[in-house]
Design a protein around this motif. Structure first.
Motif, mmCIF file in Angstrom:
data_model
loop_
_atom_site.group_PDB
_atom_site.id
_atom_site.type_symbol
_atom_site.label_atom_id
_atom_site.label_comp_id
_atom_site.label_asym_id
_atom_site.label_seq_id
_atom_site.Cartn_x
_atom_site.Cartn_y
_atom_site.Cartn_z
ATOM 1 N N VAL A 1 90.719 79.698 42.745
ATOM 2 C CA VAL A 1 89.925 80.555 43.147
ATOM 3 C C VAL A 1 89.144 80.067 44.556
ATOM 4 N N ARG A 2 89.195 80.932 45.660
ATOM 5 C CA ARG A 2 88.539 80.136 46.790
ATOM 6 C C ARG A 2 87.104 81.074 46.943
ATOM 7 N N ILE A 3 86.187 80.311 47.563
ATOM 8 C CA ILE A 3 84.982 80.951 47.753
ATOM 9 C C ILE A 3 84.609 80.775 49.499
ATOM 10 N N LEU A 4 84.252 82.003 49.745
ATOM 11 C CA LEU A 4 83.896 82.277 51.237
ATOM 12 C C LEU A 4 82.281 82.553 51.145
ATOM 13 N N ASP A 5 81.605 81.594 51.923
ATOM 14 C CA ASP A 5 80.426 81.924 52.144
ATOM 15 C C ASP A 5 79.839 82.763 53.350
ATOM 16 N N SER A 6 79.181 83.809 53.352
ATOM 17 C CA SER A 6 78.834 84.537 54.304
ATOM 18 C C SER A 6 77.248 84.749 54.798
ATOM 19 N N THR A 7 76.517 83.682 54.212
ATOM 20 C CA THR A 7 75.081 83.593 54.458
ATOM 21 C C THR A 7 75.068 83.728 55.781
ATOM 22 N N LEU A 8 75.754 83.060 56.883
ATOM 23 C CA LEU A 8 75.650 83.087 58.086
ATOM 24 C C LEU A 8 76.186 84.181 58.908
ATOM 25 N N ARG A 9 76.561 85.160 57.973
ATOM 26 C CA ARG A 9 77.141 86.523 58.719
ATOM 27 C C ARG A 9 76.380 87.618 58.094
ATOM 28 N N GLU A 10 77.027 87.884 56.805
ATOM 29 C CA GLU A 10 76.310 88.920 55.818
ATOM 30 C C GLU A 10 74.755 88.691 55.704
ATOM 31 N N GLY A 11 74.475 87.421 55.238
ATOM 32 C CA GLY A 11 73.117 87.037 54.864
ATOM 33 C C GLY A 11 72.126 87.177 55.963
ATOM 34 N N GLU A 12 72.534 87.011 57.139
ATOM 35 C CA GLU A 12 71.733 87.054 58.275
ATOM 36 C C GLU A 12 71.608 88.566 58.580
ATOM 37 N N GLN A 13 72.268 89.470 57.889
ATOM 38 C CA GLN A 13 72.053 90.917 58.086
ATOM 39 C C GLN A 13 70.841 91.400 57.103
ATOM 40 N N ALA A 14 70.171 90.512 56.337
ATOM 41 C CA ALA A 14 69.388 90.829 55.416
ATOM 42 C C ALA A 14 67.983 90.812 56.143
ATOM 43 N N PRO A 15 67.000 91.976 56.177
ATOM 44 C CA PRO A 15 65.856 91.854 56.717
ATOM 45 C C PRO A 15 65.016 90.565 56.497
ATOM 46 N N SER A 16 64.450 89.943 57.568
ATOM 47 C CA SER A 16 63.499 88.715 57.697
ATOM 48 C C SER A 16 64.462 87.202 57.538
ATOM 49 N N VAL A 17 65.830 87.523 57.124
ATOM 50 C CA VAL A 17 66.604 86.170 57.225
ATOM 51 C C VAL A 17 66.884 85.789 58.571
ATOM 52 N N THR A 18 66.092 85.134 59.462
ATOM 53 C CA THR A 18 66.452 84.910 60.792
ATOM 54 C C THR A 18 66.587 83.222 60.847
ATOM 55 N N LEU A 19 67.552 82.857 61.493
ATOM 56 C CA LEU A 19 67.764 81.299 61.591
ATOM 57 C C LEU A 19 67.809 81.008 63.047
ATOM 58 N N ASP A 20 67.393 79.565 63.260
ATOM 59 C CA ASP A 20 67.885 79.189 64.353
ATOM 60 C C ASP A 20 69.046 78.527 64.445
ATOM 61 N N PHE A 21 69.691 78.085 65.663
ATOM 62 C CA PHE A 21 70.831 77.433 65.734
ATOM 63 C C PHE A 21 70.803 75.940 64.805
ATOM 64 N N GLY A 22 70.041 75.083 64.895
ATOM 65 C CA GLY A 22 69.777 74.088 64.292
ATOM 66 C C GLY A 22 69.906 74.458 62.515
ATOM 67 N N GLN A 23 69.306 75.286 62.121
ATOM 68 C CA GLN A 23 69.178 75.752 60.813
ATOM 69 C C GLN A 23 70.500 76.228 60.381
ATOM 70 N N ARG A 24 71.169 76.986 61.285
ATOM 71 C CA ARG A 24 72.528 77.497 60.856
ATOM 72 C C ARG A 24 73.420 76.276 60.672
ATOM 73 N N PHE A 25 73.557 75.364 61.465
ATOM 74 C CA PHE A 25 74.352 74.301 61.552
ATOM 75 C C PHE A 25 74.147 73.521 60.411
ATOM 76 N N ALA A 26 72.860 73.146 60.170
ATOM 77 C CA ALA A 26 72.396 72.342 58.642
ATOM 78 C C ALA A 26 72.917 73.192 57.593
ATOM 79 N N ILE A 27 72.713 74.452 57.459
ATOM 80 C CA ILE A 27 73.050 75.165 56.152
ATOM 81 C C ILE A 27 74.746 75.122 56.238
ATOM 82 N N ALA A 28 75.372 75.485 57.388
ATOM 83 C CA ALA A 28 76.863 75.250 57.312
ATOM 84 C C ALA A 28 77.301 73.610 56.773
ATOM 85 N N GLN A 29 76.878 72.861 57.237
ATOM 86 C CA GLN A 29 77.122 71.357 56.918
ATOM 87 C C GLN A 29 76.658 71.419 55.155
#
Ligand code: HCA
Ligand code: CU
Length: 358
Positions: free
Chosen positions: A1-29
């Motif tokens: 089973v593969r896992i696709l994480d969509s925090t940086l797409r679907e997740g950011e569509q949640a109210p109040s979830v806003t991230l800056d470039f550095g935070q997005r990069f760190a979360i992806a890493q």
């Protein structure tokens, strides 16, 4: 089973979830270190998002980065222009009548044309392509199969079948996946929203029925009530089904805390797996049994997910846990002293303190 994480797409569509470039990069890493197979990022929100896709593609991640676009040629052009190194694009278009009539205002035939054209266009640009039949859960079965066949014929490498409004039952999910499976051999993704609390159950039902990739986000964040959570899907698959996901589960609590800190959106203490209460015990009989063997009241050990066990003392406590602390701390109470202490704890009628019990 593969896992696709969509925090940086679907997740950011949640109210109040806003991230800056550095935070997005760190979360992806961190997601990459955790072992997810795909990391999805929206390519249509902003130039900043497209720049992130480019950066992630040259960062040497193990995970494949998926640029999420509409089934529109210019969205694909934006990826090829702004996201050097991108290998995967997802093209989404609704297939349900409610979306075709009200949102896109096009016919089923026109939708099929767009699916074929944009999938082929993305393939011609050298991308691996995932086609998403948005609102698949509410799409007429026969038309859904036609849409998937059109995508497949145009070269789609994967197909996503989202339950966009979280309105499916596990049985319906099984039926949908089996039906599409019988029409195309293209590997299938599932993307289950949690509007009725069934995202995890529906994800598992779809995987059991032949899909091989689950969409998740950290803490289950996403539009409205979000989608299935990474921690719950990974642990349910491992502990209940013995399915290997390749997820380093000790990272689950650190990831949840990282997103909560970066976004300022906390997760509930009752959240399965990663919540503060997931391994926090209180009832007297529970504590007594746990002291003999933690398995008495735990489905799996807290260390496996980066969480920790705690015992709460107060009016619910009994002789066993007081005796345990008495021995552990060398307090030296006799049997009568232990009984008196238990009585005094009960007098207080509240939780007095807790201790960690690994
Ligand atoms: C969206 C809709 C989507 C797409 C899912 C997918 C859904 O916000 O674009 O591409 O697999 O729930 O249908 O999130
Ligand atoms: Cu969604």
């Amino acid at each position: 089973v593969r896992i696709l994480d969509s925090t940086l797409r679907e997740g950011e569509q949640a109210p109040s979830v806003t991230l800056d470039f550095g935070q997005r990069f760190a979360i992806a890493q961190k997601l990459d270190q955790t072992g997810v197979d795909f990391i999805e990022v929206s390519s249509i929100v902003s130039a900043d998002h497209r720049a992130l896709i480019g950066e992630l593609c040259s960062a040497g991640l193990h995970a494949s980065v998926v640029a999420h676009c509409r089934a529109i040629e210019s969205d694909i052009d934006a990826v090829s222009g702004d996201c050097p190194g991108a290998k995967w694009v997802a093209v989404f278009i609704s297939t349900s009548d409610v979306h075709l009539d009200n949102k896109l205002k096009i016919s089923r035939i026109e939708a099929l044309g767009k699916i074929s054209r944009t999938t082929a266009y993305a393939k011609d640009h050298g991308y691996s392509v995932r086609f998403t039949a948005e609102d698949a859960g509410r799409t007429d079965r026969k038309f859904l199969a036609e849409a998937c066949m059109a995508a497949s014929a145009a070269g789609a490498d994967r197909i996503s079948l989202p339950d966009t409004v979280g309105s499916m039952t596990p049985d319906a999910m099984e039926g949908m996946v089996a039906f599409v499976r019988s029409a195309v051999s293209t590997p299938l993704d599932l993307h289950c929203h949690n509007d009725l609390g069934l995202a995890l159950a529906n994800t598992i039902a779809g995987l059991a029925s032949g899909a091989d990739c689950a969409h998740v986000t950290i803490n289950g964040v996403g539009e409205r009530c979000g989608i299935a959570s990474l921690a719950e899907v990974a642990m349910a698959l491992q502990t209940l089904y013995g399915v290997e996901t390749g997820i380093n589960t000790e990272n689950l609590v650190p990831l949840s805390k990282m997103l909560a800190e970066c976004s300022g959106v906390p997760f509930d203490q009752f959240t399965p797996v990663v919540g503060e209460n997931a391994f926090r015990h209180k009832g007297g009989t529970h504590l007594a049994a746990l002291l003999a063997n933690p398995e008495s009241y735990e489905a799996f050990a807290p260390e496996r997910v980066g969480n920790s066990r705690r015992m709460v003392l107060g009016e619910h406590s009994g002789k066993n846990v007081v005796g345990f602390l008495n021995d552990k701390l060398g307090i030296g109470l006799d049997e009568g002293g232990i009984e008196k202490t238990v009585a005094r704890l009960k007098d207080k009628r509240r939780d007095l303190f807790e201790f960690s019990a690994q």
